[in-house]
Design an enzyme around this catalytic site. Structure first.
Site, PDB file in Angstrom:
ATOM      1  N   LYS A 120       0.824  -1.206   0.000  1.00 11.39           N
ATOM      2  CA  LYS A 120       0.000   0.000   0.000  1.00 11.39           C
ATOM      3  C   LYS A 120       0.863   1.264   0.000  1.00 11.39           C
ATOM      4  CE  LYS A 120      -2.196   1.437   3.698  1.00 11.39           C
ATOM      5  NZ  LYS A 120      -3.134   1.531   4.842  1.00 11.39           N
ATOM      6  N   ASP A 138      -6.811   1.381   1.020  1.00 11.35           N
ATOM      7  CA  ASP A 138      -6.840   1.445   2.483  1.00 11.35           C
ATOM      8  C   ASP A 138      -8.246   1.119   2.954  1.00 11.35           C
ATOM      9  OD1 ASP A 138      -8.341   3.667   1.863  1.00 11.35           O
ATOM     10  OD2 ASP A 138      -7.252   5.024   3.189  1.00 11.35           O
TER      11      ASP A 138
END
Length: 211
Positions: A120, A138
């Site tokens: 991420k 997220d």
């Protein structure tokens, strides 16, 4: 959700925010990398309060490394998990200096090899610092993608793969920012603000809340 509806959603989000970016404050790829690394289980507002003073004294790997773990802790002690994060920051800076000539690598494998940096974080850096069409998923993006049915998936990786498949190329660079902001301020976790949502009529969420 059909593709025509997906495109309509993305067109509205683009019209409302043509040039979206992260709410983390940064002035170079290194600052962005450190800010994202610090943002795990923390708010962007909280991270910005800490990095403002920190980046004034150290906005490159060499200067950050010179602060040492305790020096970094002094600036980030208001952020959750600051002990571990300070250690990761220093380890990351050492690798950047010794392996990458003090530069943030524009390379996924090299980024993910840095301590505290996962897929991420690498996606955010590649997208926001270097303009890659990556999509960092997220909690906000995971929720919005599933709730609206834009790109449903049972895991973060599944949602990322689905988004990469269904989002047209013209939207890929910006979609990460649109979805995170939409999840942060409109499609919030407990009670989504459906009544003030600009894509309410296109959204396929069955339990809409008229607020």
């Amino acid at each position: 959700m059909n593709q025509q509806k997906r495109v309509a959603i993305l067109e509205r989000l683009r019209a409302a925010n043509p040039h979206p970016t992260t709410e983390l404050n940064f002035s170079n790829p290194f600052e962005l990398l450190i800010a994202v690394l610090l943002s795990a289980q923390a708010t962007d507002v909280g991270v910005n309060k800490a990095t403002g003073p920190l980046f004034k004294v150290a906005n490159n790997p060499a200067d950050m490394l010179a602060l040492g773990v305790d020096g970094v802790k002094h600036y980030i002690k208001t952020i959750g998990l600051f002990n571990t994060k300070a250690e990761n920051v220093i380890k990351t800076c050492r690798i950047l200096v010794e392996v990458h000539g003090g530069e943030v690598p524009e390379n996924r494998e090299a980024l993910e090899a840095l301590p505290g940096v996962g897929r991420k974080t690498a996606n955010v850096v590649l997208n926001t610092a270097f303009g890659w069409p990556t999509i960092a998923v997220d909690t906000h993006i995971f929720r919005v993608s599933n709730r609206t049915k834009l790109a449903p998936g049972k895991t973060v990786d599944a949602v990322e793969k689905r988004l990469l498949k269904v989002v047209p190329a013209e939207f890929k660079v910006d979609v990460h920012h649109w979805l995170i902001l939409h999840g942060r301020y409109t499609c919030i976790a407990r009670k989504p603000r459906c009544g003030s949502c600009l894509i309410e009529d296109l959204c396929e969420f069955k339990d809409k809340v008229d607020l």
